[in-house]
Design a protein around this motif. Structure first.
Motif, PDB file in Angstrom:
ATOM      1  N   ARG A 162       0.842  -1.197   0.000  1.00 26.93           N
ATOM      2  CA  ARG A 162       0.000   0.000   0.000  1.00 26.93           C
ATOM      3  C   ARG A 162       0.878   1.249   0.000  1.00 26.93           C
ATOM      4  O   ARG A 162       2.054   1.204   0.375  1.00 26.93           O
ATOM      5  N   LEU A 163       0.273   2.345  -0.387  1.00 28.75           N
ATOM      6  CA  LEU A 163       0.993   3.614  -0.452  1.00 28.75           C
ATOM      7  C   LEU A 163       0.837   4.348   0.870  1.00 28.75           C
ATOM      8  O   LEU A 163      -0.289   4.598   1.322  1.00 28.75           O
ATOM      9  N   TYR A 171      -5.714   6.003   5.387  1.00 23.04           N
ATOM     10  CA  TYR A 171      -5.580   4.560   5.595  1.00 23.04           C
ATOM     11  C   TYR A 171      -6.555   3.820   4.682  1.00 23.04           C
ATOM     12  O   TYR A 171      -7.758   4.088   4.682  1.00 23.04           O
ATOM     13  N   ILE A 172      -6.013   2.902   3.895  1.00 16.64           N
ATOM     14  CA  ILE A 172      -6.802   2.126   2.950  1.00 16.64           C
ATOM     15  C   ILE A 172      -6.935   0.700   3.512  1.00 16.64           C
ATOM     16  O   ILE A 172      -5.956   0.152   4.005  1.00 16.64           O
ATOM     17  N   PRO A 173      -8.122   0.101   3.499  1.00 15.40           N
ATOM     18  CA  PRO A 173      -9.215   0.389   2.549  1.00 15.40           C
ATOM     19  C   PRO A 173     -10.325   1.309   3.037  1.00 15.40           C
ATOM     20  O   PRO A 173     -11.190   1.683   2.248  1.00 15.40           O
ATOM     21  N   GLY A 193       0.509  -7.034   8.362  1.00 16.70           N
ATOM     22  CA  GLY A 193       1.610  -7.527   7.538  1.00 16.70           C
ATOM     23  C   GLY A 193       1.647  -6.924   6.149  1.00 16.70           C
ATOM     24  O   GLY A 193       2.156  -7.547   5.209  1.00 16.70           O
ATOM     25  N   THR A 194       1.146  -5.689   6.005  1.00 18.27           N
ATOM     26  CA  THR A 194       1.084  -5.030   4.701  1.00 18.27           C
ATOM     27  C   THR A 194       2.357  -4.222   4.452  1.00 18.27           C
ATOM     28  O   THR A 194       2.659  -3.288   5.208  1.00 18.27           O
ATOM     29  N   PRO A 195       3.119  -4.551   3.410  1.00 20.21           N
ATOM     30  CA  PRO A 195       4.306  -3.738   3.087  1.00 20.21           C
ATOM     31  C   PRO A 195       3.886  -2.372   2.552  1.00 20.21           C
ATOM     32  O   PRO A 195       2.776  -2.215   2.030  1.00 20.21           O
ATOM     33  N   LEU A 196       4.779  -1.409   2.662  1.00 18.98           N
ATOM     34  CA  LEU A 196       4.442  -0.031   2.304  1.00 18.98           C
ATOM     35  C   LEU A 196       5.419   0.537   1.281  1.00 18.98           C
ATOM     36  O   LEU A 196       6.587   0.160   1.236  1.00 18.98           O
ATOM     37  N   LEU A 197       4.911   1.485   0.475  1.00 18.36           N
ATOM     38  CA  LEU A 197       5.717   2.233  -0.481  1.00 18.36           C
ATOM     39  C   LEU A 197       5.538   3.721  -0.236  1.00 18.36           C
ATOM     40  O   LEU A 197       4.511   4.166   0.285  1.00 18.36           O
ATOM     41  N   VAL A 198       6.530   4.495  -0.642  1.00 20.41           N
ATOM     42  CA  VAL A 198       6.426   5.951  -0.738  1.00 20.41           C
ATOM     43  C   VAL A 198       6.727   6.314  -2.183  1.00 20.41           C
ATOM     44  O   VAL A 198       7.694   5.796  -2.762  1.00 20.41           O
TER      45      VAL A 198
END
Length: 659
Positions: free
Chosen positions: A430-431, A508-510, A528-533
């Motif tokens: 997720r972003l 925050y998604i969803p 356990g959701t990895p994150l991106l920027v």
């Protein structure tokens, strides 16, 4: 350089030129006939700003001036002779007869073209000639208020009928009474004037110039404006000695520039809070007040949470602006005040000549000062000597205090194995933040004050620390709990996932709930959701703030995708096991139509990762559409591949020591 200019003006000019040329990742050497008239202190001022102009380093050749400085500061004569002989044997020596080296690119600057300047209001490279500074601020102010700076409304507000003193709308002439005083605060008023930062306060010529400006101003009866918070924080105790010997300390004190300590203060956000009534007036009127400092960096939110516009200037100009009290005053054409006879006093009346500065430096600065001050530099004060190891007196390890909110054992090695595992692909990410251009390391990891309603502030209150004792992020950088909560917590950062919202927030998604970036990251961590920027150009500009990379990792961010990276931060991300990826072929977050509600897969990092290889990014949009694009892996070297494969350079080194 021409009369009235300083080394600070020179470095601002160099910085603007090099930023415009683009020297990120480059080695910049300064050469040419101008070096014959450039002191080593002036050269150091230029070289020390390499992070601001983006180069890997900026340096000067070794010459007689180098040897003179080594001798003057008390270095061993044998070492000085060795430096000279080595430089000559290696072909690194320069004198006036040396041929110019051959470079891949050359940029020319005539020193006689340098003029008095400032830089601001948000970036060090945004140089403004002093002659245009007042007009530039008014244009900036009008734009920030949503007024056409060239339109009739701006002209009317600036030059027309007076505005109600209690007016709290968007007028450029807004005036807010300051509680308990007989004056009002306005847009553009200088509320912080600080002589600070190692770059300028280690240069005797500009420090002496500041003292001479203070002396002349004091003699003529000028004073600083009552709303200006002033300070003097040299980088070395030698500065205090030569100011004392020149009898300039009392003049600086008389103008409000009292010594507050040595080292980083206002430049890194340690100016402390504004006086209560001043801060209250700023908040009441939503005023765009200013700071003028002799620092390296003026990024958004860095200097003070109350100050929106920050300008870098030479130390003598800092004194002048403290007297003027406003960025809207043209220092070259408008008087700073009046003398005892009612005559106007202008900047030229208190500005020392170049000869006056040079003569004063010659008489007040001596080799003995350096020898005495640095004879036991590694011994440290009694407080430093009192820091022990563990339970044993001779222990070489630190005895962690679990109750400390300043220094805490970091979690970087928790769960670490002797052999690194497979990096693994990134799936279902997720972003966390969608950011624009020129996001600085200050945006990512602020060093300034901690707000009590921020995640870091709540943490401190929960640990019985009251807001008055919060100190700053910079002071508490030994505590990962605070620094992780402070990551992306800059009060001026704008996450495009939340249009119109300023500060460290995300969606925050969803479920789409707005919350702090830290709180969202912890919720993602639970699932356990990895994150991106994802960001625009020049991601990570500014100082080499290690916590900008450390905090990013501890939030659970696996990769940062940007249009371009600043070299130091890109390297630091790799060093903390965070994957830097770069858009290719003009691709941007806008061209991909990113909103922040997508999920992402990153493939191609598991197994045999290679420097600068293509990495596949698969985007799953909220409407069900799927798109896969190639990104450039900005792990640039084989060594960096090993750092990343180990989970970061700390793990790489520790495993190497344990092998």
């Amino acid at each position: 350089m021409k009369e009235g200019t300083t080394a600070t003006d020179l470095v601002m000019t160099v910085m603007q030129l090099l930023r415009a040329r683009g020297v990120v990742g480059k080695f910049v050497e300064f050469f040419g006939a101008g070096l014959d008239n450039l002191t080593l202190a002036d050269r150091a001022t230029i070289a020390n700003m390499a992070p601001e102009y983006g180069a890997t380093c900026g340096f000067f050749p070794i010459d007689q001036e180098t040897l003179n400085y080594l001798a003057f500061t008390g270095r061993d004569p044998h070492r000085i002779k060795l430096v000279e002989q080595y430089a000559k044997a290696q072909g690194m020596w320069r004198d006036s007869n040396s041929p110019d080296p051959v470079f891949t690119d050359i940029l020319e600057l005539d020193l006689s073209d340098v003029e008095p300047s400032l830089a601001g209001p948000k970036r060090p490279q945004d140089k403004i000639a002093l002659s245009h500074a007042a007009g530039a601020f008014k244009t900036h102010l009008a734009t920030s208020l949503g007024i056409d700076p060239k339109g009739a409304e701006a002209e009317m507000l600036e030059e027309g009928a007076p505005v109600d003193p209690g007016e709290t709308g968007n007028g450029m002439k807004k005036a807010v009474p300051v509680e308990g005083t007989d004056y009002k605060l306005r847009h553009g008023d200088v509320v912080i004037a600080a002589i600070t930062s190692c770059t300028n306060t280690s240069n005797p010529s500009v420090m002496v110039a500041a003292g001479l400006v203070a002396r002349k101003a004091h003699a003529l009866g000028l004073t600083i404006k009552p709303w200006v918070k002033t300070s003097l924080a040299p980088g070395s105790q030698v500065v205090t000695e030569y100011l004392d010997k020149a009898d300039l300390t009392k003049d600086l004190n008389a103008m409000g520039f009292n010594l507050v300590g040595y080292g980083c203060t206002t430049c890194i956000g340690n100016s402390g809070p504004l006086p209560g009534p001043i801060g209250k007036a700023v908040e009441l009127g939503d005023l765009n007040v200013t700071a003028v400092l002799s620092g390296n960096r003026n990024f958004e939110g860095r200097i003070s949470p109350h100050v929106k516009s920050n300008y870098l200037a030479s130390p003598p100009l800092v004194v002048a602006y403290a007297i003027a009290g406003s960025m809207k005053i043209d220092l070259l054409t408008q008087p700073l005040g009046k003398d005892q006879k009612g005559n106007d006093i202008f900047l030229k009346d208190i500005w020392p000549s170049n000869k006056e500065i040079a003569d004063t430096v010659k008489t007040c600065l001596t080799p003995a000062m350096f020898k005495e001050r640095y004879a036991d530099v590694f011994k440290g004060p009694k407080e430093w000597q009192a820091i022990g190891g563990g339970k044993s007196e001779n222990s070489q390890t630190y005895d962690w205090d679990d109750a400390s909110t300043y220094v805490k054992s970091p979690p970087f090695f928790t769960g670490m194995n002797r052999i690194p595992g497979d990096v693994g692909e990134i799936k279902g990410a997720r972003l966390l933040a969608l950011l624009s251009d020129s996001v600085t390391t200050d945006h990512i990891s602020p060093a300034g004050s901690i707000r009590k309603d921020s995640p870091a502030g709540k943490y401190l209150i929960a640990h019985d620390v009251q807001p008055v004792d919060f100190n700053s992020y910079g002071a508490r950088r030994g505590n990962d709990e605070i620094m992780t909560r402070g990551t992306f917590a800059n009060i001026r950062i704008k996450n495009e996932m939340l249009p119109g919202v300023e500060g460290g927030f995300t969606k925050y998604i969803p479920d789409g709930e707005q919350m702090s970036i830290y709180d969202a990251a912890m919720k993602y961590k639970q699932t356990g959701t990895p994150l991106l920027v994802i960001a625009g150009k020049e991601y990570g500009t500014g100082s080499s703030r290690d916590w900008a990379a450390k905090g990013t990792r501890l939030l659970g961010v696996k990769a940062v995708i940007a249009e371009s990276f600043e070299r130091i931060h890109r390297s630091n991300l790799v060093g903390m096991g965070v994957l830097p990826l770069q858009f290719k072929d003009g691709m941007t977050r806008q061209s991909l139509g990113l909103q922040g509600d997508e999920t992402f897969d990153v493939a191609g990092i598991s197994g045999h990762l290679k420097p600068l290889q293509n990495i596949a990014l698969t985007i799953r949009y909220a409407d069900g559409a799927v798109r896969t694009v190639d990104l450039l892996c900005r792990i640039d070297t084989l060594d960096e591949v090993e750092y990343y494969r180990n989970g970061g350079i700390l793990h790489y080194v520790l495993r190497g020591l344990a092998a």
